[in-house]
Structure formats: structure tokens, C-alpha cells
Design a protein around this motif. Structure first.
Motif, PDB file in Angstrom:
ATOM      1  N   SER A  65       0.818  -1.211   0.000  1.00  0.00           N
ATOM      2  CA  SER A  65       0.000   0.000   0.000  1.00  0.00           C
ATOM      3  C   SER A  65       0.858   1.270   0.000  1.00  0.00           C
ATOM      4  O   SER A  65       1.897   1.347   0.664  1.00  0.00           O
ATOM      5  CB  SER A  65      -0.926   0.010   1.220  1.00  0.00           C
ATOM      6  OG  SER A  65      -1.652   1.219   1.276  1.00  0.00           O
ATOM      7  N   SER A  66       0.393   2.257  -0.774  1.00  0.00           N
ATOM      8  CA  SER A  66       1.102   3.543  -0.813  1.00  0.00           C
ATOM      9  C   SER A  66       0.848   4.371   0.448  1.00  0.00           C
ATOM     10  O   SER A  66       1.613   5.273   0.768  1.00  0.00           O
ATOM     11  CB  SER A  66       0.657   4.344  -2.044  1.00  0.00           C
ATOM     12  OG  SER A  66       0.974   3.652  -3.232  1.00  0.00           O
ATOM     13  N   ASN A  67      -0.232   4.061   1.138  1.00  0.00           N
ATOM     14  CA  ASN A  67      -0.595   4.786   2.366  1.00  0.00           C
ATOM     15  C   ASN A  67      -0.384   3.886   3.578  1.00  0.00           C
ATOM     16  O   ASN A  67      -1.243   3.078   3.922  1.00  0.00           O
ATOM     17  CB  ASN A  67      -2.052   5.245   2.305  1.00  0.00           C
ATOM     18  CG  ASN A  67      -2.300   6.208   1.152  1.00  0.00           C
ATOM     19  OD1 ASN A  67      -1.495   7.084   0.898  1.00  0.00           O
ATOM     20  ND2 ASN A  67      -3.423   6.022   0.462  1.00  0.00           N
ATOM     21  N   GLY A  68       0.756   4.009   4.202  1.00  0.00           N
ATOM     22  CA  GLY A  68       1.036   3.227   5.394  1.00  0.00           C
ATOM     23  C   GLY A  68       1.498   1.816   5.128  1.00  0.00           C
ATOM     24  O   GLY A  68       1.503   0.991   6.046  1.00  0.00           O
ATOM     25  N   SER A 105       9.043   6.723  -1.291  1.00  0.00           N
ATOM     26  CA  SER A 105       8.030   5.676  -1.396  1.00  0.00           C
ATOM     27  C   SER A 105       7.866   5.251  -2.854  1.00  0.00           C
ATOM     28  O   SER A 105       8.138   6.010  -3.789  1.00  0.00           O
ATOM     29  CB  SER A 105       6.691   6.176  -0.857  1.00  0.00           C
ATOM     30  OG  SER A 105       6.797   6.497   0.516  1.00  0.00           O
ATOM     31  N   ASN A 124       5.212   3.348  -5.672  1.00  0.00           N
ATOM     32  CA  ASN A 124       3.842   2.939  -5.970  1.00  0.00           C
ATOM     33  C   ASN A 124       3.865   1.492  -6.461  1.00  0.00           C
ATOM     34  O   ASN A 124       3.830   1.217  -7.662  1.00  0.00           O
ATOM     35  CB  ASN A 124       3.225   3.862  -7.020  1.00  0.00           C
ATOM     36  CG  ASN A 124       1.746   3.551  -7.271  1.00  0.00           C
ATOM     37  OD1 ASN A 124       1.127   2.781  -6.530  1.00  0.00           O
ATOM     38  ND2 ASN A 124       1.194   4.143  -8.308  1.00  0.00           N
TER      39      ASN A 124
END
Length: 300
Positions: free
Chosen positions: A129-132, A146, A148
Motif C-alpha cells: 500500500s502507498s498509504n502506510g 516511497s 507505488n
């Protein structure tokens, strides 16, 4: 009744339940599916089938989506199978050492191969996941940006990482092969001054080639049929189309059959896949005489 006849009757009586199940749920659906692949069957015209000849098979090789998905499947297979074999053998060689708690390590490396595919995908979607996501969290800790992971550029890389996570499934087979190598060979090689790498290259690898041969065949068959992981890694439903780099051949066949009700064309796709698996398997069997070695003479 003669003794030989009794043994034959007993043998076929014992295998008859499996044989009947194979005929009803295995062979008959395969043959009937082959017949449907030459018709215009779309799910609701079973009583009004029209013979289409080779039209569905011609469409397979002229369908750009089918050819693209076949190419992506071959690409994934070329990377996934050799790396899976290398990781499985490497782990088995490490876990073949007599160290404290080796049973715990063997269990830990084997567990990913028995985790249900859906559970594995859900876990890895959280990791990617890109969020967390866990992987991006690790990258950020070491000062890197980060990634993707589920985007267009890294979708296939993420799929391969997830597939190779289960490479430990071959550890048990490889361990059995390693246990079957006589220790006398290693002792004799050590006395002759062979180093550990030399013992590995001259004893371990040649005598493990029958096991590697089996794992190679099973790896090719399994890798060419990858579909569920690619679908769920990008979407959340079985009929979702995965991101383009992960649009594999089995996914294309699944989409044609269940999303668009093109059953006859889907059957043709699956039979082409069957023939591709058969050809690759025959190639591996034919070439095995040059690289598969047995401890005893297999001829005669």
C-alpha cells in the motif's frame, strides 16, 4: 480364479472410486469442453449449437489481448520459475544443517505455501500500500522515497515478489532429495581435499537434478496458470480486470468466460494453454537426458 487374476481384480476394485470420479469430473468435462471450443456456445444456446470449426482457435492467435497476455505470462514464468527453484533449493540446503531450532525454521519457511491465495493477496496488498504500507515504511526509514508498488511500473515486480514469497513450498521436496544423498560421498570428497563449493557443485547439484526436474515441471505448470493473484492484487472482485502489466493469459480466459460469456472462445483459450504446457513439458522431458543425473543407471 488364478492368483494373478485375483490381484488384478483387487487392484482395479481399489482404484475404481478414483477412476470413476476421474471419468465423471475430469475426463468428460475436458472432452466436452474441447467439443464446445469448436462451436458458438455462449452459455444459453446448448440446444442450438453451431459448428464453427477452427474459428475460435484462429481468433486466439489474432486477438491482441490474448497474445499480449500470453507474452506477459511467459515473462512472469521466465523470472518466477528459475528464481523459485533457486530459492527453494537454497533454503533447503540451509535448513538441512543440524542446528538448534531447525524444525521451527523449516515450518516458518514452508507456511507461506499453504496460506490461501486470497489471504496472501490481502496481506501483500497491505504490504504494498502507498498509504502506510510496510515496504514503503521500510524505504522511508532508510531515507528512500516511497514506491507505488501497485502502479503500472511496479505491478509485475509486486506480483513476482508475492509469488516468490511462497517459494518455500518446495523446501520439503528438496530436503527429501538432500537427505537421500549418501554422506559417504561428502566424506570421500572432503578426504580428497574438495572444498565446500566444490562438494556442492560436484555432488549436491548433480544428485539433486531429479528433484529439480520435478520442481521445474510443476513450476512451469503452476506459473502458466497464475490468475487469481493478479486479479486480486489490482482489484477487489474476481471479475475486475487487473492492471495492464498483470493481465495474464489465464486472467484473459477467465474474463472471456465469466465476464463476457464467451464460453466457446474461452474454452479455445484454455486448450491453447493446455497445448503450450504440454509442449514445454515435452521439451523439458526431452532435454532432461542432458542435465538430469541419477545415482544409479536408469537404462535397461
Amino acid at each position: 480364479m488364478k492368483e494373478k487374476t485375483k490381484r488384478v481384480v483387487a487392484f482395479y476394485s481399489m482404484i475404481s472410486p478414483w477412476f470413476i470420479m476421474f471419468l465423471v469430473f475430469g475426463l468428460y468435462p475436458m472432452v466436452y469442453g474441447l467439443y464446445l471450443s469448436f462451436t458458438n456456445f455462449y452459455g444459453f444456446n446448448i440446444k442450438k449449437l453451431k459448428w464453427m470449426g477452427m474459428q475460435n482457435y484462429h481468433k486466439v492467435f489474432t486477438d491482441s489481448d490474448a497474445m499480449y497476455s500470453l507474452g506477459r505470462t511467459m515473462y512472469v514464468t521466465i523470472i518466477n520459475v528459475p528464481l523459485g527453484l533457486a530459492i527453494g533449493l537454497g533454503l533447503a540446503m540451509l535448513l538441512n544443517k543440524q542446528v538448534r531450532g531447525v524444525g521451527v525454521y523449516r515450518t516458518a519457511f514452508y507456511l507461506p505455501s499453504i496460506v490461501p491465495a486470497i489471504a496472501s493477496v490481502l496481506m501483500w496488498k497491505f504490504m504494498f500500500s502507498s498509504n502506510g504500507g510496510v515496504l514503503n515504511g521500510i524505504l522511508n526509514l532508510v531515507g528512500l522515497d516511497s514506491v507505488n508498488w501497485l502502479g503500472y511500473d511496479y505491478a509485475t515486480t509486486s506480483l513476482l515478489i508475492m509469488l516468490l514469497w511462497g517459494a518455500g513450498g518446495g523446501v520439503l521436496i528438496n530436503l527429501a532429495g538432500l537427505k537421500g544423498i549418501p554422506r559417504d560421498l561428502y566424506e570421500a570428497a572432503s578426504i580428497d581435499g574438495a572444498t565446500a563449493p566444490q562438494r556442492t557443485m560436484r555432488i549436491t547439484l548433480p544428485l539433486m537434478t531429479p528433484v529439480l526436474f520435478f520442481n521445474l515441471i510443476m513450476g512451469i505448470i503452476g506459473s502458466l496458470q497464475i490468475g487469481l493473484q493478479a486479479i486480486l492484487l489490482s482489484g477487489s472482485r474476481l471479475l475486475d480486470r487487473p492492471i495492464q502489466p498483470n493481465y495474464l493469459y489465464f486472467v484473459h480466459a477467465f474474463q472471456q468466460i465469466f465476464a463476457f460469456q464467451r464460453f466457446a472462445y474461452g474454452m479455445a483459450l484454455l486448450w491453447v494453454l493446455f497445448l503450450a504446457i504440454l509442449v514445454l513439458t515435452l521439451i523439458v522431458f526431452t532435454t532432461s537426458r542432458y542435465w538430469v543425473h541419477y545415482e544409479t543407471d536408469q537404462e535397461g
